[in-house]
Design a protein around this motif. Structure first.
Motif, PDB file in Angstrom:
ATOM      1  N   VAL A 128     -26.775  15.624 -19.588  1.00  0.00           N
ATOM      2  CA  VAL A 128     -28.019  14.869 -19.772  1.00  0.00           C
ATOM      3  C   VAL A 128     -29.195  15.725 -19.313  1.00  0.00           C
ATOM      4  O   VAL A 128     -30.204  15.843 -20.000  1.00  0.00           O
ATOM      5  CB  VAL A 128     -27.984  13.525 -19.011  1.00  0.00           C
ATOM      6  N   GLY A 129     -29.059  16.343 -18.158  1.00  0.00           N
ATOM      7  CA  GLY A 129     -30.133  17.166 -17.601  1.00  0.00           C
ATOM      8  C   GLY A 129     -30.491  18.373 -18.444  1.00  0.00           C
ATOM      9  O   GLY A 129     -31.644  18.800 -18.460  1.00  0.00           O
ATOM     10  N   TYR A 130     -29.517  18.923 -19.167  1.00  0.00           N
ATOM     11  CA  TYR A 130     -29.789  20.090 -20.015  1.00  0.00           C
ATOM     12  C   TYR A 130     -30.842  19.787 -21.083  1.00  0.00           C
ATOM     13  O   TYR A 130     -31.493  20.691 -21.592  1.00  0.00           O
ATOM     14  CB  TYR A 130     -28.521  20.595 -20.695  1.00  0.00           C
ATOM     15  N   SER A 131     -31.005  18.517 -21.419  1.00  0.00           N
ATOM     16  CA  SER A 131     -32.000  18.142 -22.428  1.00  0.00           C
ATOM     17  C   SER A 131     -33.413  18.110 -21.862  1.00  0.00           C
ATOM     18  O   SER A 131     -34.372  17.995 -22.619  1.00  0.00           O
ATOM     19  CB  SER A 131     -31.659  16.758 -22.989  1.00  0.00           C
ATOM     20  N   GLY A 132     -33.526  18.137 -20.536  1.00  0.00           N
ATOM     21  CA  GLY A 132     -34.828  17.977 -19.894  1.00  0.00           C
ATOM     22  C   GLY A 132     -35.075  16.550 -19.442  1.00  0.00           C
ATOM     23  O   GLY A 132     -36.047  16.270 -18.740  1.00  0.00           O
ATOM     24  N   PHE A 133     -34.194  15.639 -19.837  1.00  0.00           N
ATOM     25  CA  PHE A 133     -34.304  14.234 -19.432  1.00  0.00           C
ATOM     26  C   PHE A 133     -33.886  14.120 -17.971  1.00  0.00           C
ATOM     27  O   PHE A 133     -32.923  14.750 -17.542  1.00  0.00           O
ATOM     28  CB  PHE A 133     -33.399  13.362 -20.309  1.00  0.00           C
ATOM     29  N   VAL A 134     -34.592  13.293 -17.208  1.00  0.00           N
ATOM     30  CA  VAL A 134     -34.297  13.129 -15.790  1.00  0.00           C
ATOM     31  C   VAL A 134     -33.695  11.748 -15.539  1.00  0.00           C
ATOM     32  O   VAL A 134     -34.314  10.723 -15.828  1.00  0.00           O
ATOM     33  CB  VAL A 134     -35.574  13.317 -14.929  1.00  0.00           C
ATOM     34  N   LEU A 135     -32.474  11.751 -15.019  1.00  0.00           N
ATOM     35  CA  LEU A 135     -31.811  10.507 -14.628  1.00  0.00           C
ATOM     36  C   LEU A 135     -32.351  10.031 -13.289  1.00  0.00           C
ATOM     37  O   LEU A 135     -32.680  10.850 -12.419  1.00  0.00           O
ATOM     38  CB  LEU A 135     -30.296  10.736 -14.474  1.00  0.00           C
ATOM     39  N   THR A 136     -32.400   8.716 -13.102  1.00  0.00           N
ATOM     40  CA  THR A 136     -32.715   8.192 -11.775  1.00  0.00           C
ATOM     41  C   THR A 136     -31.488   8.414 -10.894  1.00  0.00           C
ATOM     42  O   THR A 136     -30.384   8.670 -11.388  1.00  0.00           O
ATOM     43  CB  THR A 136     -33.030   6.685 -11.819  1.00  0.00           C
ATOM     44  N   GLU A 137     -31.664   8.296  -9.606  1.00  0.00           N
ATOM     45  CA  GLU A 137     -30.527   8.448  -8.682  1.00  0.00           C
ATOM     46  C   GLU A 137     -29.451   7.398  -8.974  1.00  0.00           C
ATOM     47  O   GLU A 137     -28.260   7.709  -8.968  1.00  0.00           O
ATOM     48  CB  GLU A 137     -30.993   8.358  -7.227  1.00  0.00           C
ATOM     49  N   ALA A 138     -29.862   6.161  -9.259  1.00  0.00           N
ATOM     50  CA  ALA A 138     -28.897   5.095  -9.563  1.00  0.00           C
ATOM     51  C   ALA A 138     -28.121   5.398 -10.847  1.00  0.00           C
ATOM     52  O   ALA A 138     -26.917   5.125 -10.929  1.00  0.00           O
ATOM     53  CB  ALA A 138     -29.611   3.746  -9.671  1.00  0.00           C
ATOM     54  N   GLU A 139     -28.785   5.961 -11.842  1.00  0.00           N
ATOM     55  CA  GLU A 139     -28.110   6.330 -13.093  1.00  0.00           C
ATOM     56  C   GLU A 139     -27.097   7.443 -12.858  1.00  0.00           C
ATOM     57  O   GLU A 139     -25.978   7.394 -13.373  1.00  0.00           O
ATOM     58  CB  GLU A 139     -29.143   6.743 -14.147  1.00  0.00           C
ATOM     59  N   LYS A 140     -27.501   8.451 -12.070  1.00  0.00           N
ATOM     60  CA  LYS A 140     -26.557   9.526 -11.732  1.00  0.00           C
ATOM     61  C   LYS A 140     -25.331   8.961 -11.045  1.00  0.00           C
ATOM     62  O   LYS A 140     -24.194   9.302 -11.396  1.00  0.00           O
ATOM     63  CB  LYS A 140     -27.215  10.553 -10.797  1.00  0.00           C
ATOM     64  N   LEU A 141     -25.555   8.104 -10.052  1.00  0.00           N
ATOM     65  CA  LEU A 141     -24.431   7.523  -9.319  1.00  0.00           C
ATOM     66  C   LEU A 141     -23.541   6.680 -10.227  1.00  0.00           C
ATOM     67  O   LEU A 141     -22.308   6.738 -10.130  1.00  0.00           O
ATOM     68  CB  LEU A 141     -24.929   6.690  -8.136  1.00  0.00           C
ATOM     69  N   ALA A 142     -24.145   5.919 -11.126  1.00  0.00           N
ATOM     70  CA  ALA A 142     -23.351   5.083 -12.036  1.00  0.00           C
ATOM     71  C   ALA A 142     -22.461   5.954 -12.920  1.00  0.00           C
ATOM     72  O   ALA A 142     -21.285   5.629 -13.146  1.00  0.00           O
ATOM     73  CB  ALA A 142     -24.261   4.202 -12.889  1.00  0.00           C
ATOM     74  N   ILE A 143     -22.989   7.051 -13.411  1.00  0.00           N
ATOM     75  CA  ILE A 143     -22.188   7.961 -14.241  1.00  0.00           C
ATOM     76  C   ILE A 143     -21.120   8.635 -13.382  1.00  0.00           C
ATOM     77  O   ILE A 143     -19.953   8.719 -13.785  1.00  0.00           O
ATOM     78  CB  ILE A 143     -23.093   8.993 -14.954  1.00  0.00           C
ATOM     79  N   LEU A 144     -21.489   9.078 -12.199  1.00  0.00           N
ATOM     80  CA  LEU A 144     -20.530   9.758 -11.328  1.00  0.00           C
ATOM     81  C   LEU A 144     -19.395   8.838 -10.864  1.00  0.00           C
ATOM     82  O   LEU A 144     -18.262   9.284 -10.721  1.00  0.00           O
ATOM     83  CB  LEU A 144     -21.245  10.352 -10.111  1.00  0.00           C
ATOM     84  N   TRP A 145     -19.700   7.561 -10.656  1.00  0.00           N
ATOM     85  CA  TRP A 145     -18.688   6.618 -10.154  1.00  0.00           C
ATOM     86  C   TRP A 145     -17.970   5.853 -11.275  1.00  0.00           C
ATOM     87  O   TRP A 145     -17.115   5.019 -10.999  1.00  0.00           O
ATOM     88  CB  TRP A 145     -19.334   5.624  -9.190  1.00  0.00           C
ATOM     89  N   HIS A 146     -18.275   6.116 -12.537  1.00  0.00           N
ATOM     90  CA  HIS A 146     -17.673   5.296 -13.604  1.00  0.00           C
ATOM     91  C   HIS A 146     -16.156   5.451 -13.705  1.00  0.00           C
ATOM     92  O   HIS A 146     -15.473   4.595 -14.247  1.00  0.00           O
ATOM     93  CB  HIS A 146     -18.360   5.543 -14.956  1.00  0.00           C
ATOM     94  N   MET A 147     -15.619   6.528 -13.174  1.00  0.00           N
ATOM     95  CA  MET A 147     -14.168   6.729 -13.175  1.00  0.00           C
ATOM     96  C   MET A 147     -13.527   6.147 -11.915  1.00  0.00           C
ATOM     97  O   MET A 147     -12.328   6.228 -11.742  1.00  0.00           O
ATOM     98  CB  MET A 147     -13.839   8.225 -13.268  1.00  0.00           C
ATOM     99  N   GLY A 148     -14.330   5.576 -11.047  1.00  0.00           N
ATOM    100  CA  GLY A 148     -13.794   4.971  -9.846  1.00  0.00           C
ATOM    101  C   GLY A 148     -14.080   5.752  -8.586  1.00  0.00           C
ATOM    102  O   GLY A 148     -13.726   5.343  -7.498  1.00  0.00           O
ATOM    103  N   GLY A 149     -14.710   6.889  -8.726  1.00  0.00           N
ATOM    104  CA  GLY A 149     -15.111   7.653  -7.561  1.00  0.00           C
ATOM    105  C   GLY A 149     -13.977   8.285  -6.784  1.00  0.00           C
ATOM    106  O   GLY A 149     -14.082   8.490  -5.586  1.00  0.00           O
ATOM    107  N   LYS A 150     -12.869   8.588  -7.458  1.00  0.00           N
ATOM    108  CA  LYS A 150     -11.710   9.155  -6.762  1.00  0.00           C
ATOM    109  C   LYS A 150     -12.064  10.403  -5.966  1.00  0.00           C
ATOM    110  O   LYS A 150     -11.533  10.632  -4.897  1.00  0.00           O
ATOM    111  CB  LYS A 150     -10.595   9.464  -7.758  1.00  0.00           C
ATOM    112  N   LYS A 151     -12.939  11.227  -6.509  1.00  0.00           N
ATOM    113  CA  LYS A 151     -13.310  12.466  -5.825  1.00  0.00           C
ATOM    114  C   LYS A 151     -14.609  12.316  -5.041  1.00  0.00           C
ATOM    115  O   LYS A 151     -15.053  13.250  -4.401  1.00  0.00           O
ATOM    116  CB  LYS A 151     -13.427  13.614  -6.827  1.00  0.00           C
ATOM    117  N   MET A 152     -15.198  11.144  -5.113  1.00  0.00           N
ATOM    118  CA  MET A 152     -16.445  10.909  -4.395  1.00  0.00           C
ATOM    119  C   MET A 152     -16.120  10.554  -2.942  1.00  0.00           C
ATOM    120  O   MET A 152     -15.050  10.058  -2.644  1.00  0.00           O
ATOM    121  CB  MET A 152     -17.223   9.755  -5.034  1.00  0.00           C
ATOM    122  N   ARG A 153     -17.070  10.802  -2.076  1.00  0.00           N
ATOM    123  CA  ARG A 153     -16.877  10.440  -0.681  1.00  0.00           C
ATOM    124  C   ARG A 153     -17.147   8.948  -0.521  1.00  0.00           C
ATOM    125  O   ARG A 153     -18.101   8.425  -1.062  1.00  0.00           O
ATOM    126  CB  ARG A 153     -17.814  11.247   0.192  1.00  0.00           C
ATOM    127  N   GLY A 154     -16.265   8.277   0.177  1.00  0.00           N
ATOM    128  CA  GLY A 154     -16.486   6.868   0.454  1.00  0.00           C
ATOM    129  C   GLY A 154     -15.601   5.945  -0.361  1.00  0.00           C
ATOM    130  O   GLY A 154     -14.860   6.366  -1.237  1.00  0.00           O
TER     131      GLY A 154
END
Length: 181
Positions: A128-154
């Motif tokens: 997404v960022g390669y296009s120049g579009f800027v995600l909000t922090e909440a959008e980044k987190l939603a995409i990062l956690w959509h698989m369940g956050g197995k590799k995320m801390r917490g």
């Protein structure tokens, strides 16, 4: 979502939803995902294994996420924690990296990996960022956690309590996959 929509109708719906966000650089994001093959890519090696499968899965995820958002609001969750434009962006872009990683073979009618998709949540955020579009922090987190956050801390449940956008994208993604089987 109308399951009988043509590929062209789905593409038009996706573009219209993205444009309605009125976010800076949304047109650049649309051009970028078009170049990546987002509108024709299969969804995965396991589900939505057809031309346009990624687009169908992403739209299904969006529609489910909007239903879940309404349910959350009805339960008293502050709607400002799940802005509609963020639901649109996170739901439609959560699997973006698959657009240039998966291909459908007309000859064999099978999906194959054109490149490795390990870490696809973080790859989708980067794409997404390669296009120049800027995600909000909440959008980044939603995409990062959509698989369940197995590799995320917490803990996933702890994260979802304070990030309802992440929770609705997670469940909408799961519901879209389940309905296909």
């Amino acid at each position: 979502m109308n399951m009988k929509m043509t590929l062209n109708e789905m593409e038009n719906e996706c573009k219209a939803l993205l444009m309605k966000t009125n976010r800076p650089k949304i047109d650049a994001l649309i051009k970028h995902i078009e170049r990546m093959g987002f509108f024709i890519a299969p969804g995965s090696l396991g589900h939505h294994r057809f031309v346009g499968g990624l687009l169908r899965h992403s739209l299904e995820t969006y529609h489910k996420a909007m239903e879940l958002r309404e349910r959350k609001i009805g339960q008293g969750v502050d709607a400002s924690l799940m802005p509609i434009e963020s639901v649109v962006i996170a739901a439609l872009m959560h699997d973006l990296c698959k657009a240039d990683a998966l291909r459908y073979s007309i000859e064999s009618h099978k999906v194959y990996a054109a490149k490795k998709t390990h870490g696809h949540s973080s790859r989708s955020v980067r794409q997404v960022g390669y296009s120049g579009f800027v995600l909000t922090e909440a959008e980044k987190l939603a995409i990062l956690w959509h698989m369940g956050g197995k590799k995320m801390r917490g803990n996933r449940q702890d994260h979802f309590k304070s990030h309802p956008l992440s929770e609705i994208i997670y469940w909408a993604d799961k519901l879209s996959i389940r309905e296909r089987h």
